[in-house]
Scaffold this motif. Structure first.
Motif, mmCIF file in Angstrom:
data_model
loop_
_atom_site.group_PDB
_atom_site.id
_atom_site.type_symbol
_atom_site.label_atom_id
_atom_site.label_comp_id
_atom_site.label_asym_id
_atom_site.label_seq_id
_atom_site.Cartn_x
_atom_site.Cartn_y
_atom_site.Cartn_z
ATOM 1 N N GLN A 189 40.810 34.698 38.473
ATOM 2 C CA GLN A 189 41.089 36.115 38.340
ATOM 3 C C GLN A 189 42.001 36.301 37.130
ATOM 4 O OE1 GLN A 189 42.212 37.943 41.993
ATOM 5 N NE2 GLN A 189 41.886 40.012 41.240
ATOM 6 N N GLY A 190 41.421 36.920 36.079
ATOM 7 C CA GLY A 190 42.146 37.078 34.834
ATOM 8 C C GLY A 190 43.221 38.138 34.914
ATOM 9 N N LYS A 191 43.942 38.300 33.806
ATOM 10 C CA LYS A 191 45.021 39.288 33.772
ATOM 11 C C LYS A 191 44.490 40.702 33.925
ATOM 12 C CE LYS A 191 48.109 36.335 31.106
ATOM 13 N NZ LYS A 191 48.801 36.074 29.824
ATOM 14 N N HIS A 192 43.188 40.911 33.651
ATOM 15 C CA HIS A 192 42.591 42.229 33.864
ATOM 16 C C HIS A 192 42.151 42.427 35.305
ATOM 17 C CE1 HIS A 192 39.130 39.730 33.615
ATOM 18 N NE2 HIS A 192 38.726 40.020 32.399
ATOM 19 N N SER A 193 42.425 41.457 36.157
ATOM 20 C CA SER A 193 42.177 41.453 37.607
ATOM 21 C C SER A 193 40.729 41.154 37.965
ATOM 22 C CB SER A 193 42.616 42.770 38.276
ATOM 23 O OG SER A 193 41.681 43.803 38.077
ATOM 24 N N ASN A 194 39.869 40.967 36.964
ATOM 25 C CA ASN A 194 38.477 40.607 37.227
ATOM 26 C C ASN A 194 38.283 39.093 37.084
ATOM 27 O OD1 ASN A 194 36.914 43.276 37.480
ATOM 28 N ND2 ASN A 194 38.144 43.595 35.641
ATOM 29 N N LEU A 195 37.160 38.599 37.604
ATOM 30 C CA LEU A 195 36.892 37.170 37.533
ATOM 31 C C LEU A 195 36.451 36.783 36.125
ATOM 32 C CD1 LEU A 195 36.885 34.881 39.775
ATOM 33 C CD2 LEU A 195 34.421 34.861 39.409
ATOM 34 N N VAL A 196 36.954 35.655 35.642
ATOM 35 C CA VAL A 196 36.556 35.098 34.342
ATOM 36 C C VAL A 196 35.953 33.722 34.588
ATOM 37 C CG1 VAL A 196 37.279 34.497 32.011
ATOM 38 C CG2 VAL A 196 38.482 36.305 33.240
ATOM 39 N N SER A 207 48.740 32.554 27.298
ATOM 40 C CA SER A 207 49.609 33.642 26.828
ATOM 41 C C SER A 207 48.822 34.859 26.341
ATOM 42 C CB SER A 207 50.506 33.133 25.695
ATOM 43 O OG SER A 207 49.707 32.693 24.594
ATOM 44 N N CYS A 208 47.510 34.813 26.411
ATOM 45 C CA CYS A 208 46.668 35.909 25.919
ATOM 46 C C CYS A 208 46.947 37.201 26.686
ATOM 47 C CB CYS A 208 45.193 35.536 26.057
ATOM 48 S SG CYS A 208 44.053 36.826 25.502
ATOM 49 N N LEU A 258 50.059 47.545 35.047
ATOM 50 C CA LEU A 258 51.499 47.514 35.263
ATOM 51 C C LEU A 258 52.101 46.221 34.741
ATOM 52 C CD1 LEU A 258 51.500 48.881 38.934
ATOM 53 C CD2 LEU A 258 51.840 50.171 36.818
ATOM 54 N N GLY A 259 51.262 45.251 34.508
ATOM 55 C CA GLY A 259 51.640 43.933 34.027
ATOM 56 C C GLY A 259 50.445 43.021 34.209
ATOM 57 N N PRO A 260 50.556 41.753 33.812
ATOM 58 C CA PRO A 260 49.444 40.820 34.026
ATOM 59 C C PRO A 260 49.029 40.779 35.492
ATOM 60 C CG PRO A 260 51.108 39.834 32.612
ATOM 61 C CD PRO A 260 51.701 41.106 33.139
ATOM 62 N N TYR A 261 47.719 40.880 35.736
ATOM 63 C CA TYR A 261 47.131 40.795 37.071
ATOM 64 C C TYR A 261 47.449 42.006 37.950
ATOM 65 C CZ TYR A 261 47.448 35.984 35.355
ATOM 66 O OH TYR A 261 47.404 34.869 34.565
ATOM 67 N N ARG A 262 48.048 43.056 37.388
ATOM 68 C CA ARG A 262 48.474 44.207 38.197
ATOM 69 C C ARG A 262 47.881 45.485 37.612
ATOM 70 N NH1 ARG A 262 54.358 44.935 38.174
ATOM 71 N NH2 ARG A 262 53.954 46.331 39.940
ATOM 72 N N LEU A 263 46.856 45.998 38.290
ATOM 73 C CA LEU A 263 46.157 47.203 37.843
ATOM 74 C C LEU A 263 46.552 48.391 38.711
ATOM 75 C CD1 LEU A 263 43.800 48.585 36.180
ATOM 76 C CD2 LEU A 263 42.319 47.960 38.103
ATOM 77 N N ASP A 264 46.864 49.509 38.050
ATOM 78 C CA ASP A 264 47.020 50.773 38.760
ATOM 79 C C ASP A 264 45.720 51.538 38.581
ATOM 80 O OD1 ASP A 264 47.610 53.270 39.765
ATOM 81 O OD2 ASP A 264 49.587 53.400 38.843
ATOM 82 N N ALA A 265 44.875 51.514 39.614
ATOM 83 C CA ALA A 265 43.543 52.108 39.495
ATOM 84 C C ALA A 265 43.604 53.578 39.129
ATOM 85 C CB ALA A 265 42.775 51.928 40.799
ATOM 86 N N ARG A 266 44.682 54.256 39.485
ATOM 87 C CA ARG A 266 44.788 55.691 39.225
ATOM 88 C C ARG A 266 44.804 56.021 37.737
ATOM 89 N NH1 ARG A 266 50.048 56.280 42.891
ATOM 90 N NH2 ARG A 266 50.453 54.407 41.627
ATOM 91 N N ARG A 267 45.063 55.026 36.899
ATOM 92 C CA ARG A 267 45.072 55.231 35.453
ATOM 93 C C ARG A 267 43.844 54.624 34.775
ATOM 94 N NH1 ARG A 267 49.981 56.814 33.472
ATOM 95 N NH2 ARG A 267 49.282 56.166 31.395
ATOM 96 N N CYS A 268 42.998 53.963 35.541
ATOM 97 C CA CYS A 268 41.864 53.219 34.984
ATOM 98 C C CYS A 268 40.665 54.148 34.757
ATOM 99 C CB CYS A 268 41.487 52.095 35.949
ATOM 100 S SG CYS A 268 40.005 51.191 35.491
#
Length: 387
Positions: A159-166, A197-198, A211-221
């Motif tokens: 699970q990448g920093k964008h929260s999706n699987l890589v 570090s990407c 909000l940070g690596p691995y932390r998505l606020d869906a309300r802004r997506c």
């Protein structure tokens, strides 16, 4: 049976299941225990507690079942995680510069992937039941399963920093599905995190939804706003949406691991010509019947014509194409407040102040919806400031 014999039996079963899954058309197969790590469960519950799921109430309703596969099905002992490649043939971000065209997320440019994947999952499950005497349950992402964590545990990726699987082999373009079974299958080795570090996926987000690596606020997506969100899209995000009318591929597309991605050869995932770069001018003319016909079999159909036109009108307002103004003006009398409100917003950006003022004089006082009246007032205030 000795421990070594049990391992050999498990490996034989896994080899047979893997071969069958690949023969059915899946691109990746992995095996995980029917459990989710406590840390992953805690992260998910924190995501809900912070309200980052927005309107997706179904996530909160199924929180306990989603966080624990044993609660979902107590007989489950192993999970077979299947991956389906939907890699595009070109960079989807190239379309963002063509402002008179609409950008539709790669996954939605043809058939609804749920239908194909569920059909293949059911075929695999049926085979397992008939040939291996296994009890099975099938899940795709509409079900309460923490599939990305299971996929990482099964070795399909991380699970990448964008929260999706890589995936090391397929980049960020991977659909997932699962077969739960009562078979005791030895798990594959979990995949390690290779993000290092990407931060490209975090920094490219147009609405700063992370909000940070691995932390998505869906309300802004943008994907959430254009697909899941049922109401008016907050004004603060509209300009950042650009011409993205259904989903957003930015964080996926910039992932460096896509250098290993492969273009999908699955016909159902190859882009239909009319969905690859549709003209905003054409989309603005869709009534409900035409919308249903154009998007038959597509995931886009699920959001309905009104929410879709809401998104298209925002793209029109961002386009700078004054030729779109007559199409937007025709929607000021649309039955849907969602559509009327965004027609106001679009026209305020496409027309000179005097022309917009004429429309406001005709339509604003007759408007009976509070949200649409608020759009007229906001547009008038912006015009005064600009003037």
């Amino acid at each position: 049976m000795s421990l070594r014999s049990e391992d050999r039996a498990s490996d034989d079963l896994k080899a047979r299941i893997r071969a069958k899954a690949l023969a059915l058309g899946f691109d990746a197969v992995g095996f995980a225990p029917a459990q989710v790590a406590p840390a992953a469960q805690a992260e998910f519950l924190a995501f809900l507690d912070q309200g980052c799921h927005g309107d997706m109430d179904w996530l909160a309703r199924n929180a306990e079942r989603r966080a624990d596969p044993q609660t979902l099905w107590s007989a489950a002992r192993s999970v077979i995680v299947l991956g389906q490649n939907y890699g595009p043939g070109s960079d989807p971000l190239d379309l963002l510069e063509r402002r008179d065209r609409a950008s539709i997320s790669v996954y939605a440019r043809n058939a609804d992937y749920h239908d194909l994947i569920k059909k293949r999952l059911k075929a695999l499950a049926r085979w397992m039941h008939e040939e291996l005497a296994a009890e099975v349950k099938v899940f795709v992402d509409t079900a309460p399963v923490m599939e990305k964590h299971l996929a990482q545990a099964a070795g399909l990726g991380w699970q990448g920093k964008h929260s999706n699987l890589v995936s090391l082999e397929l980049g960020s373009w991977l659909f997932l599905g699962e077969v739960f079974t009562d078979l005791e299958l030895s798990p594959d080795s979990a995949e390690k995190d290779h993000c290092g570090s990407c931060r490209r996926c975090l920094e490219v987000c147009p609405t700063e939804a992370f909000l940070g690596p691995y932390r998505l606020d869906a309300r802004r997506c943008i994907s959430y706003l254009t697909i899941e969100h049922k109401g008016h899209i907050p004004a603060e995000f509209r300009r950042a949406m650009g011409n993205r009318i259904y989903g957003c591929d930015d964080c996926l597309a910039v992932c460096p691991w896509n250098k290993f991605a492969q273009r999908s050869s699955e016909p159902a995932f190859l882009p239909r010509a009319e969905l690859s770069a549709p003209r905003l001018a054409d989309l603005l003319q869709l009534d409900d019947a035409v919308f249903r016909r154009v998007f038959a079999g597509s995931p886009i159909k699920r959001i309905g014509r009104d929410r879709f036109l809401r998104n298209v009108l925002i793209a029109a307002g961002n386009s700078g194409e004054a030729a779109l103004a007559p199409r937007a003006e025709a929607l000021l009398d649309d039955p849907s407040p969602l559509v009327r409100a965004m027609a106001v917003w679009a026209l305020a950006r496409l027309l000179p102040g005097s022309a917009f003022g004429v429309l406001r004089a005709v339509h604003a006082d007759a408007e009976d919806d509070a949200a649409v009246r608020a759009e007229w007032r906001a547009a008038a205030a912006e015009s005064e400031v600009a003037g």
